[in-house]
Each structure stands twice: as C-alpha cells, then as structure tokens.
Design a protein around this motif. Structure first.
Motif, mmCIF file in Angstrom:
data_model
loop_
_atom_site.group_PDB
_atom_site.id
_atom_site.type_symbol
_atom_site.label_atom_id
_atom_site.label_comp_id
_atom_site.label_asym_id
_atom_site.label_seq_id
_atom_site.Cartn_x
_atom_site.Cartn_y
_atom_site.Cartn_z
ATOM 1 N N SER A 175 -44.911 -16.700 -16.634
ATOM 2 C CA SER A 175 -43.658 -17.420 -16.963
ATOM 3 C C SER A 175 -43.892 -18.902 -17.277
ATOM 4 C CB SER A 175 -42.647 -17.307 -15.810
ATOM 5 O OG SER A 175 -42.384 -15.970 -15.513
ATOM 6 N N ARG A 176 -45.135 -19.241 -17.632
ATOM 7 C CA ARG A 176 -45.456 -20.651 -17.898
ATOM 8 C C ARG A 176 -46.247 -20.863 -19.187
ATOM 9 N NH1 ARG A 176 -46.174 -20.601 -12.272
ATOM 10 N NH2 ARG A 176 -45.140 -22.286 -11.155
ATOM 11 N N LEU A 177 -47.185 -19.971 -19.440
ATOM 12 C CA LEU A 177 -48.104 -20.158 -20.568
ATOM 13 C C LEU A 177 -47.688 -19.245 -21.718
ATOM 14 C CD1 LEU A 177 -50.820 -21.480 -21.538
ATOM 15 C CD2 LEU A 177 -51.941 -19.418 -20.687
ATOM 16 N N THR A 178 -47.476 -19.840 -22.879
ATOM 17 C CA THR A 178 -47.000 -19.084 -24.041
ATOM 18 C C THR A 178 -48.051 -19.096 -25.142
ATOM 19 O OG1 THR A 178 -44.769 -19.817 -23.522
ATOM 20 C CG2 THR A 178 -45.097 -18.924 -25.704
ATOM 21 N N LEU A 179 -48.345 -17.915 -25.661
ATOM 22 C CA LEU A 179 -49.273 -17.786 -26.786
ATOM 23 C C LEU A 179 -48.514 -17.128 -27.932
ATOM 24 C CD1 LEU A 179 -52.245 -17.749 -27.951
ATOM 25 C CD2 LEU A 179 -52.417 -15.454 -27.001
ATOM 26 N N GLU A 180 -48.566 -17.750 -29.103
ATOM 27 C CA GLU A 180 -47.811 -17.218 -30.249
ATOM 28 C C GLU A 180 -48.743 -16.961 -31.429
ATOM 29 O OE1 GLU A 180 -43.814 -19.838 -29.140
ATOM 30 O OE2 GLU A 180 -45.086 -20.444 -30.824
#
Lengths: 187, 272
Positions: free
Chosen positions: B238-243
C-alpha cells in the motif's frame, strides 16, 4: 512512629482525593469505538486513514477491516474519546466520517431521552436511550458524523434543541454556567 | 471513438474501481503531510532514434485539500549525453468532496508552471518539460458503481522559449481533455495492507490547438490529437507503486515526433 503515622495519613488523603476525582468525572466508561469511513476505494487510502488515526493521543490501538472500511479504536486507560479529533484526522487523510459508534460500559441506571451525561470535557445528549441494559452502543448524530441528508432531517426534528445545530450546550441542555461541547447520541 | 466508449463501458462490469491514474490524475488530493517520491520515465521511439525523459517528482500534502508537486526533467532530446532540460511545479486544490460508502465525487482545480532550459516546442504540446508553459484546469472524479471515471479539461499556454527559426508548426495555446477509467483486478477481497494490488487503466487524452501561431511562417492551425493510454499498476504494501504503460496516437492531424510513448514509473508514498 509519629513520622510514619503522618506519612500514612498523607497517603490516605491522596487516595481519597483521587477517588473523588474519578467519581466526579467517570460518569460513562467506554470500551471501544467503531469508525466507518466514507469515500475509501483503495488500500493506499485505507492506509492513510490508519496512519492518521494512529497519531491520535488518546487512541491505544487501531484495527481495520479493509473490505468494509471500518476501524476499531481502543482507548488508552483513563483517556476519553474526542470525536472532533477523530473527524479531523479522517478529513486530513482526505476522507469523511460515515459513522462513529461508541461502545459504553452499561450502567445500573436507566437513561432517559434528552438526558445529559458528562464525559471528560464534553456532554453527551441522549436522543434515543438504550433499549437494553446489556449493550450500550451509541452513534454520534452530529454534523459531519452523519450524511448531510440525515443531518438536515435531524436539524428540523430537533429544532427545540439549539444545541444540535451549535454543538454547544445551551438553555435546552443544562443549568451549568459553563458552555461545553455537546455530542448527540442515539443508542 | 465508438470503440473507446465501448471499452470504458466494458471496464465498468469487470471489478472494483481505483483512480490512481497513470496519464491523468484524479480530483483527490494527497493526505495532509503525506510525501510522495516519484520517478516517471518516458521512452519515445522516433524516426530520428530513441529518446527518453526522466522526471523525478516530490509531492506534498500541504492541506487536506491542497497538494503541491515539484518536478525536474532530464532527457536526451537535444543532447545524446543527457541534460536537465526543465523544472516545474504543479498544484491541485480540491473544491468539492462528497463521500459515500466505497464511493465519492470530487472536483478540483489544477495549475502548473514549467520552465524549460532548452525549449523544443512543437505542435503537439507534450507537457513533459519540452517547453516553458503555464496550465490551468479542472478535474472531476466519480465512482459510478464499479467504474472510476475522471474527466479533466486543461488550458495550456506556451511561455517564451519559441524560436522563429524552427520552421515547423508550434502550438501557442492548447485545450486538452482527458477521460480516465480504472479498475482493480487483484486482490479480489482486501484482507491486509501487504496484499499486492493490480490495477488496469484505460485513458483517452485529447488535445486541440487553439490556432495561436508562434512561428510567423506557419499557417494558423486548429489541429487536433487523440491518444489512448493503456497501463497496468502494481501497488506493494500500500506504499510502493510501479506503473507500466503505453500511450498510443489513435487519430488527429497534429504534427508530432512520435506516435507511441512507453512509461515506467515508480512512486513511494510516506504517510506522516
């Protein structure tokens, strides 16, 4: 011997004064609270509310049910819940309070409609008293603790109680000279 | 255009919605005192070769309704060795919030300023640090049943930085519109914060040149551009986003150096 006697008397006096203080303030005891947060759609949003609630000084622990966006709050021993602080933390995280349910320890007294109960620095105004003496669960019915539609309905219904709109004790509430914040409860 | 609308409608039946859009942005603001450390990278294949743009960004929730972000842009557009080509600041102020259980409606106004050290203006206003520009917009986001829909309208104006010797069309003013949609694929049921979230996004990005000529040798142009953005987003703890995403040109007559852009973005959110 004389010194020991004086120390014992002094300790006893302190114990009695502490007991009096508790009796004066501890009208209601709360076990936990359940907070329903509106507007949440993702776990990152849930985490922001969770972290925000953890910072509240009187909250001991926060548990969350992610699917339902319900947070269970337990209070630190001897602390009183401050609904405004909880609302502020939820709003700072970017969301809104859907409902705040307070779980009180049932007392051996029957609460009456429009009765006022001292709680910490506040008053609770009982809109609907508990129907059973086994479970005392109440929802706060003030502005921003219910939907805008529900608030408008209650404001019309409670027009004899200016305290509902102002959030402060008024002539309808108490003979106390000091004006205090008042929350309206429905058990 | 019809199949784009159909695609958005299909998404509505597939699952729960999320609105952390890749190409656009929702009307929601960051939590107060939260920090977002983000690095965007865009990759362009053009007839002249491969170009990239790296865009580090720091976002901060100054107020529950106000978010500010500062950006830097590093690219190899004008120098193969790579160089810092622009800096920017963007802001968002939320003016309306209507929250319901698992749903919300939000309206926000946005503003953006970019200063480019080595302007490379073109007819297609990329908004990615290739020109000095000012933008203002309005964004509305709503969850309709299980579909997260967001619409954005932005006016952008080129600020200085054009060179009359370019000899090609340059947009001086542009109107952009974006329609974004997203849905959550995984998890099926939320249980804890450590679950990996997988989101899919489809966004339509349109742009219209308002006919302002920045190069006196160029004819007045009211050219238009239609892009489709498709992307997947993974959220860890719920903290690190990879797109991972691609933006494809699907129509229009705007002069642009590339018809496809590929994105690889990373963001870490600190809640304080």
């Amino acid at each position: 011997m004389k010194t020991l006697f004086i120390i014992l008397i002094t300790c006893l006096c302190f114990q009695i004064s502490d007991l009096k203080a508790q009796q004066n303030t501890s009208v209601l005891a709360m076990q936990k609270a359940e907070l329903q947060v509106n507007g949440l759609t993702c776990s990152m949003c849930n985490l922001s509310v969770y972290k925000s609630l953890q910072k509240v000084s009187f909250i001991d622990s926060v548990k969350t049910q992610l699917n339902s966006s319900v947070y269970t709050l337990t209070l630190k021993p001897g602390e009183y819940i401050d609904p405004s602080s909880i609302k502020k933390q939820v709003e700072d995280a970017g969301f809104s309070v859907g409902a705040l349910r307070l779980f009180f320890q049932p007392m051996d007294v029957a609460l009456a409609k429009d009765e006022h109960l001292a709680y910490g620095k506040f008053y609770f105004h009982v809109l609907n008293p508990p129907t059973s003496n086994e479970s005392w669960v109440a929802e706060i019915k003030d502005k921003k603790f219910v939907s805008q539609k529900e608030y408008n309905r209650l404001r019309k219904e409670l027009n004899q109680h200016p305290c509902y709109e102002s959030g402060m004790t008024s002539a309808c509430c108490t003979k106390d000279a000091e004006s205090r914040q008042v929350y309206h409860l429905s058990f | 255009m019809r199949w784009i609308i159909l695609f958005f409608l299909c998404l509505s039946t597939l699952g729960y919605a999320q609105e952390l859009f890749i190409f656009s942005e929702p009307a929601s603001t960051m939590p107060k005192r939260a920090v977002a450390l983000r690095i965007n990278s865009r990759h362009y294949g053009t007839p002249s070769g491969y170009f990239y743009k790296i865009n580090p960004e720091i976002g901060y929730g100054l107020h529950k309704n106000f978010t500010a972000r500062v950006n830097g842009f590093y690219s190899n557009w004008a120098n193969p060795q790579g160089y810092w080509d622009a800096v920017g600041i963007s802001t968002k102020y939320k003016i309306l919030t209507i929250d319901e259980h698992h749903a919300h409606k939000r309206l926000a106004v946005t503003g953006r300023l970019v200063y480019s050290f080595q302007p490379l203006p073109m007819e297609w206003m990329m908004g990615e640090g290739n020109t000095s520009m000012a933008s203002g917009g309005i964004v509305y986001t709503q969850l309709i049943h299980k579909l997260a829909l967001s619409g954005k309208l932005i006016y952008s104006k080129l600020l200085q930085g054009w060179n009359k010797n370019h000899g090609y069309l340059i947009s001086g003013e542009v109107l952009e519109w974006q329609v974004s949609s997203g849905f959550l694929v995984l998890p099926i049921h939320y249980e804890h914060f450590k679950q990996v979230n997988v989101n899919l996004y489809a966004e339509y990005l349109g742009q219209q040149n308002l006919g302002v000529i920045m190069d006196e040798r160029s004819p007045a142009s009211y050219s238009i551009n239609h892009d489709l953005g498709l992307g997947t987003q993974l959220i860890f703890a719920s903290r690190l986003t990879l797109e991972l995403a691609c933006r494809l040109n699907i129509g229009g007559n705007m002069d642009r150096p590339t018809h496809s852009t590929y994105y690889l973005n990373l963001e870490y959110r600190i809640f304080r």
